[in-house]
Design a protein around this motif. Structure first.
Motif, PDB file in Angstrom:
ATOM      1  N   ILE A 147       1.312  -1.235   0.139  1.00 22.01           N
ATOM      2  CA  ILE A 147       0.171   0.164   0.390  1.00 22.01           C
ATOM      3  C   ILE A 147       1.292   1.270   0.005  1.00 22.01           C
ATOM      4  O   ILE A 147       1.558   2.117   0.498  1.00 22.01           O
ATOM      5  CB  ILE A 147      -1.198   0.215   1.170  1.00 22.01           C
ATOM      6  CG1 ILE A 147      -2.331  -1.291   0.932  1.00 22.01           C
ATOM      7  CG2 ILE A 147      -1.704   1.621   1.087  1.00 22.01           C
ATOM      8  CD1 ILE A 147      -2.532  -1.674   2.448  1.00 22.01           C
ATOM      9  N   ALA A 148       0.953   1.837  -1.184  1.00 27.96           N
ATOM     10  CA  ALA A 148       1.353   3.163  -1.218  1.00 27.96           C
ATOM     11  C   ALA A 148       0.261   4.301  -0.890  1.00 27.96           C
ATOM     12  O   ALA A 148      -0.994   4.152  -1.372  1.00 27.96           O
ATOM     13  CB  ALA A 148       2.481   3.097  -2.844  1.00 27.96           C
ATOM     14  N   ARG A 149       1.052   5.669  -0.879  1.00 25.70           N
ATOM     15  CA  ARG A 149       0.041   6.627  -0.755  1.00 25.70           C
ATOM     16  C   ARG A 149       1.289   7.981  -1.091  1.00 25.70           C
ATOM     17  O   ARG A 149       2.527   8.341  -1.635  1.00 25.70           O
ATOM     18  CB  ARG A 149      -0.060   7.069   0.820  1.00 25.70           C
ATOM     19  CG  ARG A 149       0.873   7.156   1.448  1.00 25.70           C
ATOM     20  CD  ARG A 149       0.379   7.909   2.862  1.00 25.70           C
ATOM     21  NE  ARG A 149      -0.385   9.506   2.989  1.00 25.70           N
ATOM     22  CZ  ARG A 149      -0.866   9.669   3.785  1.00 25.70           C
ATOM     23  NH1 ARG A 149      -1.067   9.410   5.062  1.00 25.70           N
ATOM     24  NH2 ARG A 149      -2.156  10.821   3.244  1.00 25.70           N
ATOM     25  N   THR A 150       0.469   8.109  -1.678  1.00 30.82           N
ATOM     26  CA  THR A 150       0.510   9.716  -1.298  1.00 30.82           C
ATOM     27  C   THR A 150       0.165  11.360  -0.921  1.00 30.82           C
ATOM     28  O   THR A 150      -0.666  10.404   0.002  1.00 30.82           O
ATOM     29  CB  THR A 150       0.294  10.579  -3.578  1.00 30.82           C
ATOM     30  OG1 THR A 150      -1.584  10.777  -3.288  1.00 30.82           O
ATOM     31  CG2 THR A 150       0.238   9.601  -4.774  1.00 30.82           C
ATOM     32  N   VAL A 190      13.132   9.622  -7.082  1.00 34.58           N
ATOM     33  CA  VAL A 190      12.248   8.576  -7.432  1.00 34.58           C
ATOM     34  C   VAL A 190      12.452   7.450  -6.696  1.00 34.58           C
ATOM     35  O   VAL A 190      12.442   5.718  -6.510  1.00 34.58           O
ATOM     36  CB  VAL A 190      11.512   8.606  -9.040  1.00 34.58           C
ATOM     37  CG1 VAL A 190      10.290   7.430  -8.607  1.00 34.58           C
ATOM     38  CG2 VAL A 190      10.927   9.920  -8.818  1.00 34.58           C
ATOM     39  N   ALA A 191      14.025   7.427  -6.936  1.00 34.85           N
ATOM     40  CA  ALA A 191      14.617   6.089  -6.768  1.00 34.85           C
ATOM     41  C   ALA A 191      14.712   5.766  -5.435  1.00 34.85           C
ATOM     42  O   ALA A 191      14.752   4.869  -4.833  1.00 34.85           O
ATOM     43  CB  ALA A 191      16.490   6.707  -7.604  1.00 34.85           C
ATOM     44  N   ILE A 192      14.707   7.237  -4.793  1.00 33.58           N
ATOM     45  CA  ILE A 192      14.874   6.471  -3.090  1.00 33.58           C
ATOM     46  C   ILE A 192      13.662   6.278  -2.389  1.00 33.58           C
ATOM     47  O   ILE A 192      13.660   4.915  -1.858  1.00 33.58           O
ATOM     48  CB  ILE A 192      14.969   7.861  -2.361  1.00 33.58           C
ATOM     49  CG1 ILE A 192      16.305   8.989  -2.276  1.00 33.58           C
ATOM     50  CG2 ILE A 192      14.810   7.607  -0.699  1.00 33.58           C
ATOM     51  CD1 ILE A 192      16.953   9.712  -2.179  1.00 33.58           C
ATOM     52  N   ALA A 193      12.829   6.313  -3.562  1.00 40.04           N
ATOM     53  CA  ALA A 193      11.367   5.664  -3.076  1.00 40.04           C
ATOM     54  C   ALA A 193      11.405   3.648  -3.484  1.00 40.04           C
ATOM     55  O   ALA A 193      11.231   3.256  -2.487  1.00 40.04           O
ATOM     56  CB  ALA A 193      10.098   6.493  -3.101  1.00 40.04           C
ATOM     57  N   ALA A 194      11.851   4.271  -4.762  1.00 37.57           N
ATOM     58  CA  ALA A 194      11.799   2.862  -5.063  1.00 37.57           C
ATOM     59  C   ALA A 194      12.398   1.710  -4.063  1.00 37.57           C
ATOM     60  O   ALA A 194      12.894   0.383  -4.234  1.00 37.57           O
ATOM     61  CB  ALA A 194      12.720   2.355  -6.229  1.00 37.57           C
ATOM     62  N   ASP A 242      11.172   4.101 -14.808  1.00 31.35           N
ATOM     63  CA  ASP A 242       9.792   3.767 -15.138  1.00 31.35           C
ATOM     64  C   ASP A 242       8.690   4.430 -15.128  1.00 31.35           C
ATOM     65  O   ASP A 242       7.685   4.657 -15.641  1.00 31.35           O
ATOM     66  CB  ASP A 242       9.197   2.361 -15.120  1.00 31.35           C
ATOM     67  CG  ASP A 242      10.523   1.703 -16.185  1.00 31.35           C
ATOM     68  OD1 ASP A 242      10.937   1.948 -16.982  1.00 31.35           O
ATOM     69  OD2 ASP A 242      10.321   0.354 -15.894  1.00 31.35           O
ATOM     70  N   ALA A 243       8.811   4.682 -13.760  1.00 33.96           N
ATOM     71  CA  ALA A 243       7.366   5.736 -13.098  1.00 33.96           C
ATOM     72  C   ALA A 243       7.404   7.309 -13.507  1.00 33.96           C
ATOM     73  O   ALA A 243       6.598   7.713 -13.735  1.00 33.96           O
ATOM     74  CB  ALA A 243       7.773   5.825 -10.917  1.00 33.96           C
ATOM     75  N   LEU A 244       8.616   8.045 -13.357  1.00 33.65           N
ATOM     76  CA  LEU A 244       8.284   9.230 -14.235  1.00 33.65           C
ATOM     77  C   LEU A 244       8.278   9.273 -15.549  1.00 33.65           C
ATOM     78  O   LEU A 244       7.233  10.009 -15.957  1.00 33.65           O
ATOM     79  CB  LEU A 244      10.078   9.583 -13.935  1.00 33.65           C
ATOM     80  CG  LEU A 244      10.720  10.049 -12.998  1.00 33.65           C
ATOM     81  CD1 LEU A 244      11.932  10.319 -12.929  1.00 33.65           C
ATOM     82  CD2 LEU A 244       9.653  11.417 -11.781  1.00 33.65           C
ATOM     83  N   ARG A 276       6.782   8.814  -7.157  1.00 30.61           N
ATOM     84  CA  ARG A 276       7.598   8.507  -5.842  1.00 30.61           C
ATOM     85  C   ARG A 276       6.717   6.935  -5.395  1.00 30.61           C
ATOM     86  O   ARG A 276       7.368   6.112  -5.015  1.00 30.61           O
ATOM     87  CB  ARG A 276       7.675   9.513  -5.342  1.00 30.61           C
ATOM     88  CG  ARG A 276       8.618  10.224  -5.115  1.00 30.61           C
ATOM     89  CD  ARG A 276       8.480  11.351  -4.596  1.00 30.61           C
ATOM     90  NE  ARG A 276       8.386  11.573  -2.774  1.00 30.61           N
ATOM     91  CZ  ARG A 276       9.096  12.664  -2.164  1.00 30.61           C
ATOM     92  NH1 ARG A 276       9.146  13.345  -2.577  1.00 30.61           N
ATOM     93  NH2 ARG A 276       9.007  11.863  -0.954  1.00 30.61           N
ATOM     94  N   ALA A 277       5.588   6.895  -5.017  1.00 33.12           N
ATOM     95  CA  ALA A 277       4.677   6.353  -4.618  1.00 33.12           C
ATOM     96  C   ALA A 277       4.698   5.024  -5.638  1.00 33.12           C
ATOM     97  O   ALA A 277       4.644   3.831  -5.567  1.00 33.12           O
ATOM     98  CB  ALA A 277       3.166   6.444  -4.315  1.00 33.12           C
ATOM     99  N   LEU A 278       4.267   5.447  -6.909  1.00 37.68           N
ATOM    100  CA  LEU A 278       4.180   4.357  -7.426  1.00 37.68           C
ATOM    101  C   LEU A 278       5.517   3.845  -8.057  1.00 37.68           C
ATOM    102  O   LEU A 278       5.503   2.395  -8.504  1.00 37.68           O
ATOM    103  CB  LEU A 278       3.723   4.525  -9.369  1.00 37.68           C
ATOM    104  CG  LEU A 278       2.757   5.034  -9.432  1.00 37.68           C
ATOM    105  CD1 LEU A 278       2.341   5.460 -11.351  1.00 37.68           C
ATOM    106  CD2 LEU A 278       1.308   4.411  -9.420  1.00 37.68           C
ATOM    107  N   ALA A 279       7.032   3.758  -7.689  1.00 35.37           N
ATOM    108  CA  ALA A 279       8.234   3.592  -7.600  1.00 35.37           C
ATOM    109  C   ALA A 279       8.257   2.744  -7.104  1.00 35.37           C
ATOM    110  O   ALA A 279       8.757   1.238  -7.019  1.00 35.37           O
ATOM    111  CB  ALA A 279       8.798   4.631  -7.830  1.00 35.37           C
ATOM    112  N   THR A 280       7.406   2.420  -5.652  1.00 36.27           N
ATOM    113  CA  THR A 280       7.706   0.966  -4.505  1.00 36.27           C
ATOM    114  C   THR A 280       6.561  -0.112  -4.972  1.00 36.27           C
ATOM    115  O   THR A 280       6.352  -1.505  -4.260  1.00 36.27           O
ATOM    116  CB  THR A 280       6.743   1.982  -3.344  1.00 36.27           C
ATOM    117  OG1 THR A 280       5.109   2.165  -3.262  1.00 36.27           O
ATOM    118  CG2 THR A 280       7.039   3.182  -2.473  1.00 36.27           C
TER     119      THR A 280
END
Length: 264
Positions: A90-93, A109-113, A132-134, A162-166
């Motif tokens: 479960i990821a959130r913005t 975004v890489a940090i989130a991944a 990919d997320a960007l 950032r959320a999608l990268a997880t």
């Protein structure tokens, strides 16, 4: 016959039962229950102070429930730490994006991944997933693309990336339209619909601006003073007398027209 009947019934991906949150003597969420089927976009709406954000925060782990349960794939997650819930899928913005302004978009975004996925991720994979997320949210992934200069819409897209990268199963989108003009709102709504379509991600969308949301969501849950006052398909909710009284008011006709204009 029973098997045929059950074939079209989707087991809930997320189930919220009798959720309660008290802050001292104040009950912010009272006996809230709903389910989320895999592949749905569910709108969680209501006036300011209705308990939307608190319900959201209970699901995401920012607050521990005072009562009730939150189950993902049948397993209780209520009260777990936010990082643990993120690793479960479960990821959130966040309503107010707070990116690392000294880092590039790709690094943000890489940090989130790297930290948000439920597995050990190499630096190479973290950067690949970030790119990919960007790309999915239509932001540049080059090393020279910086946070400075992004407007409100760009910051919302970065928050989404950032959320999608997880690699989430469920995306909790928090007030994704705040601070956007009408054209940007329409684009943000289309982007959430595209993410569900392209990635198969199930979405709960908490929003105060109802008209644009109603064009995209499959079902709505309406809260008022911490309680569910209505739930159902957008057309049903938009015509519900109690929802009109406590929330839509003079905007009822406009929202009803938006729902009527939905593409089948």
């Amino acid at each position: 016959h029973d098997r045929q009947q059950n074939a079209g019934v989707r087991e809930p991906l997320l189930e919220v039962q009798g959720l309660v949150k008290r802050f001292g003597g104040f009950t912010a969420v009272s006996e809230v229950s709903f389910s989320l089927a895999e592949g749905e976009i569910l709108g969680l709406i209501g006036p300011n102070g209705s308990g939307k954000s608190t319900t959201f925060n209970l699901i995401a782990g920012l607050h521990a429930p005072s009562g009730g349960s939150v189950r993902l794939h049948g397993e209780e997650i209520g009260g777990l730490a936010p990082a643990t819930i993120c690793h479960r899928g479960i990821a959130r913005t966040f309503q107010i994006p707070r990116p690392f302004r000294k880092l590039s978009l790709l690094e943000n975004v890489a940090i989130a991944a790297f930290y948000g996925q439920d597995q050990k991720v190499s630096r190479q994979k973290a950067y690949a997933d970030a790119a990919d997320a960007l790309g999915l949210v239509q932001l540049p992934g080059g090393a020279d693309a910086r946070v400075d200069g992004l407007g409100a819409a760009g910051l919302k897209k970065l928050e989404l990336a950032r959320a999608l990268a997880t690699q989430p199963k469920v995306l909790l989108a928090d007030e994704s339209l705040g601070g956007l003009d009408h054209a940007e709102m329409e684009q943000a709504a289309d982007m959430l619909a595209m993410i569900r379509r392209e990635k198969g991600i199930t979405i709960i969308w908490v929003e105060h601006i109802m008209g644009v949301l109603m064009r995209v969501v499959d079902r709505c849950i309406v809260l008022d003073h911490g309680e569910v006052i209505a739930q159902g398909k957008p057309a049903e909710v938009a015509h519900d007398p109690k929802v009109i009284e406590v929330y839509l008011g003079t905007d009822a006709a406009e929202v009803q027209q938006t729902v009527a204009d939905r593409t089948p």
